[in-house]
Structure formats: structure tokens, C-alpha cells
Design a protein around this motif. Structure first.
Motif, PDB file in Angstrom:
ATOM      1  N   ASP A 115       0.838  -1.205   0.000  1.00 56.52           N
ATOM      2  CA  ASP A 115       0.000   0.000   0.000  1.00 56.52           C
ATOM      3  C   ASP A 115       0.871   1.253   0.000  1.00 56.52           C
ATOM      4  O   ASP A 115       1.766   1.408   0.842  1.00 56.52           O
ATOM      5  CB  ASP A 115      -0.911   0.008   1.231  1.00 56.52           C
ATOM      6  CG  ASP A 115      -1.970   1.093   1.159  1.00 56.52           C
ATOM      7  OD1 ASP A 115      -2.670   1.165   0.135  1.00 56.52           O
ATOM      8  OD2 ASP A 115      -2.078   1.874   2.117  1.00 56.52           O
ATOM      9  N   GLY A 116       0.631   2.138  -0.967  1.00 53.16           N
ATOM     10  CA  GLY A 116       1.414   3.361  -1.086  1.00 53.16           C
ATOM     11  C   GLY A 116       2.598   3.252  -2.008  1.00 53.16           C
ATOM     12  O   GLY A 116       3.242   4.267  -2.312  1.00 53.16           O
ATOM     13  N   GLU A 117       2.902   2.050  -2.496  1.00 53.61           N
ATOM     14  CA  GLU A 117       4.022   1.866  -3.409  1.00 53.61           C
ATOM     15  C   GLU A 117       3.587   2.186  -4.843  1.00 53.61           C
ATOM     16  O   GLU A 117       2.419   2.031  -5.200  1.00 53.61           O
ATOM     17  CB  GLU A 117       4.539   0.425  -3.341  1.00 53.61           C
ATOM     18  CG  GLU A 117       5.165   0.049  -2.009  1.00 53.61           C
ATOM     19  CD  GLU A 117       6.423   0.846  -1.732  1.00 53.61           C
ATOM     20  OE1 GLU A 117       7.202   1.083  -2.680  1.00 53.61           O
ATOM     21  OE2 GLU A 117       6.627   1.237  -0.569  1.00 53.61           O
ATOM     22  N   PRO A 118       4.522   2.646  -5.701  1.00 52.76           N
ATOM     23  CA  PRO A 118       4.170   2.937  -7.105  1.00 52.76           C
ATOM     24  C   PRO A 118       3.703   1.672  -7.829  1.00 52.76           C
ATOM     25  O   PRO A 118       4.169   0.567  -7.553  1.00 52.76           O
ATOM     26  CB  PRO A 118       5.478   3.471  -7.697  1.00 52.76           C
ATOM     27  CG  PRO A 118       6.277   3.933  -6.516  1.00 52.76           C
ATOM     28  CD  PRO A 118       5.909   3.031  -5.382  1.00 52.76           C
ATOM     29  N   VAL A 119       2.791   1.854  -8.777  1.00 52.09           N
ATOM     30  CA  VAL A 119       2.239   0.734  -9.538  1.00 52.09           C
ATOM     31  C   VAL A 119       3.034   0.571 -10.834  1.00 52.09           C
ATOM     32  O   VAL A 119       3.040   1.489 -11.673  1.00 52.09           O
ATOM     33  CB  VAL A 119       0.755   0.960  -9.861  1.00 52.09           C
ATOM     34  CG1 VAL A 119       0.197  -0.226 -10.637  1.00 52.09           C
ATOM     35  CG2 VAL A 119      -0.046   1.188  -8.585  1.00 52.09           C
ATOM     36  N   PRO A 120       3.709  -0.556 -11.035  1.00 47.85           N
ATOM     37  CA  PRO A 120       4.439  -0.754 -12.296  1.00 47.85           C
ATOM     38  C   PRO A 120       3.476  -0.928 -13.467  1.00 47.85           C
ATOM     39  O   PRO A 120       2.418  -1.549 -13.343  1.00 47.85           O
ATOM     40  CB  PRO A 120       5.230  -2.053 -12.048  1.00 47.85           C
ATOM     41  CG  PRO A 120       5.195  -2.263 -10.560  1.00 47.85           C
ATOM     42  CD  PRO A 120       3.921  -1.655 -10.085  1.00 47.85           C
ATOM     43  N   ALA A 121       3.839  -0.360 -14.596  1.00 48.14           N
ATOM     44  CA  ALA A 121       3.040  -0.528 -15.812  1.00 48.14           C
ATOM     45  C   ALA A 121       3.134  -1.975 -16.282  1.00 48.14           C
ATOM     46  O   ALA A 121       4.194  -2.587 -16.227  1.00 48.14           O
ATOM     47  CB  ALA A 121       3.535   0.423 -16.899  1.00 48.14           C
ATOM     48  N   GLY A 122       2.005  -2.517 -16.724  1.00 45.97           N
ATOM     49  CA  GLY A 122       1.987  -3.881 -17.224  1.00 45.97           C
ATOM     50  C   GLY A 122       1.928  -4.949 -16.163  1.00 45.97           C
ATOM     51  O   GLY A 122       2.068  -6.133 -16.469  1.00 45.97           O
ATOM     52  N   SER A 123       1.701  -4.558 -14.891  1.00 46.27           N
ATOM     53  CA  SER A 123       1.624  -5.544 -13.810  1.00 46.27           C
ATOM     54  C   SER A 123       0.169  -5.817 -13.457  1.00 46.27           C
ATOM     55  O   SER A 123      -0.700  -4.961 -13.648  1.00 46.27           O
ATOM     56  CB  SER A 123       2.369  -5.035 -12.574  1.00 46.27           C
ATOM     57  OG  SER A 123       1.752  -3.851 -12.088  1.00 46.27           O
TER      58      SER A 123
END
Length: 288
Positions: free
Chosen positions: A203-211
């Protein structure tokens, strides 16, 4: 128009070329039908021509955003892939739904080419969410926006609401998902880490593209889903999109953890099923 005995008994064998009965009226009627056909053709109102125009409007190419740092950012144009139906989230502007504002049906389509009907912009739902950058983080609220095209004269937002007698998915009868022309509270979504076990830590971590991700509907607490439920429209056979929590039925060790005091009853421990799992595709990341 009155029919003669010859026409009634002979059917299509008698027409205006046979100079009997009401041949003059038949000839005039045929000329009127031809004029009406040509007029509809010029205006593009023939069913075949109208469908072709609708397909051309909806399948115009669109460009997806690049993710140079490998993360999702607000303002990006992305596509949403369902891991269960193996289709891409798409809007049909010619399948209207009765709501308080203009609304249109959403399905998942097998067409993987980026187009105006399956390109969604990630919009920030709350400017005061505690994050200073424009990177999308787990737990952050967002809206998925579709730019106007076809019959859609305004931007529309992916929307859902509680099941009622008048609002439910057409086949599954779960929460209906549409594209609404107003950014209401029912158009807010929360992006979550798909693994329940690591959700709190991520929670609060950046969301990687394509994940893989899970999209939780903020107003109802349900989750965006698509299953292999055929939904036929002008694009052919697509799949229904709705909101439903496809949790696993197993509750292994849940009660033991509650007894020991490790967790409480309001902590979600059951895993999400594939219908709830999505992937945001960018120009550089993601795909089938």
C-alpha cells in the motif's frame, strides 16, 4: 391499394410489366421505393451503411502513452486487459443505458489494437490524497476516462452502482458497469495489489506498468470483473463487464489467525479469482 384477383392468386408473378390490374400503381410504388432507397443511401441511413460508419467511428486508431520509468502515471492513455475473459475493456457508444446522465455499455473485446473505444485516460480522483508526484500508487483513487467519439459528445467515466431492480448487469445480474458522462462519486476506483497476503505491505508503493492489479469500486466496495459471459453487439461476440468479488471459497487458517489475535475478522484473507485481475497496458509495457 387494392389488389386484383390476378395479383392475389398469382402473387409475385404479376407486376407492373404485366398490364393488368393496378399496374400503374405498382409501377409508381416501385419508383417511390427506389427513390426512398437512394435518399437513405445518400444520407447514410441504410442499416448496412450505418453499421459500417459506426464501426469506422469506434475503431479509429488511438495512441497509448509510453512509460519511460516503468511506472503508471496520471494522464496516461492505457488499455485494460482482463485475465479471465482475455479481452480489453471497451466502450460501445451505440449501446445506451438509462441513467441520470448519458451512459453507455462497457464490455471486453478480443480486439487488441488500440482504438478510441478501448483507450482510457487515468485521471486523479482526489488531489489531496497525500501523494506529491503524478505516479499512481497502490491504494490511490482514480477515474478511468474515455475521450468523446461516435455518439459520445462528452468525456465518460467508468461507473458502477449498487444492484437494484432497474440497475444490474444484463446476464450475470451483478453490479452493472457503464461509461457515465458525469464524474460522480460512483466513478471512483481504487487500484490495489492483487495478492491479499502482500497488499498491506504494498500500500502506497508505485504501480508498475503492465503488472496485474485489482480495481476496487470505492462507493460499493466491489471489484471490477469480466467473465466469459457472451455479450453480442455490433462488434460481434464480446464479454460482459460487471462488479463482483470473486473471492476463493477457502477459509484455511483464517479462524486460527483470528483466535491467535494475528488478524481480525475485517481483514480480507481470501484470494481474488481471475475475473478480478486486470493489467494496464501502455505503449511500452503490458499486453496479453
Amino acid at each position: 391499394m387494392q389488389f386484383t384477383p390476378q395479383q392475389l392468386t398469382g402473387g409475385p408473378k404479376y407486376h407492373h410489366h404485366t398490364r393488368i390490374g393496378n399496374w400503374s400503381e405498382d409501377q409508381e410504388l416501385e419508383e417511390l421505393r427506389l427513390k426512398d432507397f437512394l435518399a437513405q443511401k445518400d444520407r447514410g441511413e441504410l442499416k448496412v451503411t450505418a453499421k459500417q460508419q459506426q464501426l469506422e467511428e469506434c475503431l479509429q486508431p488511438a495512441e497509448l502513452s509510453e512509460s519511460l520509468d516503468g511506472m503508471l502515471h496520471f494522464g496516461m492513455a492505457v488499455m485494460a486487459f482482463s485475465h479471465q475473459s482475455k479481452g480489453w475493456l471497451s466502450v460501445n457508444p451505440y449501446d445506451e443505458v438509462k441513467k441520470t446522465s448519458e451512459a453507455f455499455m462497457i464490455t471486453t473485446s478480443a480486439r487488441s489494437d488500440p482504438s478510441v473505444r478501448n483507450a482510457f485516460f487515468i485521471d486523479r480522483a482526489d488531489d489531496n490524497d497525500g501523494f506529491d508526484d503524478d505516479v499512481v500508487h497502490y491504494g490511490q483513487m482514480l477515474r478511468l476516462v474515455v475521450a468523446p467519439f461516435g455518439k459520445m459528445t462528452r468525456p465518460t467515466f467508468v461507473h458502477s452502482e449498487m444492484v437494484t431492480a432497474l440497475a444490474a448487469a444484463k446476464f450475470s445480474r451483478h453490479q452493472e458497469v457503464t461509461a457515465l458522462a458525469e464524474p460522480t462519486g460512483e466513478t471512483k476506483w481504487q487500484v490495489l495489489y492483487p495478492d491479499i497476503g502482500g497488499r498491506l505491505e504494498m500500500d502506497g508503493e508505485p504501480v508498475p506498468a503492465g503488472s496485474p492489479i485489482v480495481l476496487r469500486h470505492v462507493a460499493t466496495g466491489s471489484f471490477l470483473a469480466s467473465d466469459e459471459i457472451p455479450y453480442h453487439n455490433i462488434f460481434g461476440a464480446e464479454n460482459e463487464v460487471h462488479c463482483f468479488h470473486y473471492f476463493s471459497l477457502s477459509k484455511t487458517q483464517n479462524l486460527v489467525g483470528e483466535f491467535k489475535g494475528d488478524v481480525t475478522g475485517d481483514v480480507p484473507l481470501r484470494k481474488h479469482g481471475l475475473p478480478n485481475i486486470w493489467t494496464f497496458r501502455t505503449a511500452t509495457h503490458g499486453g496479453e
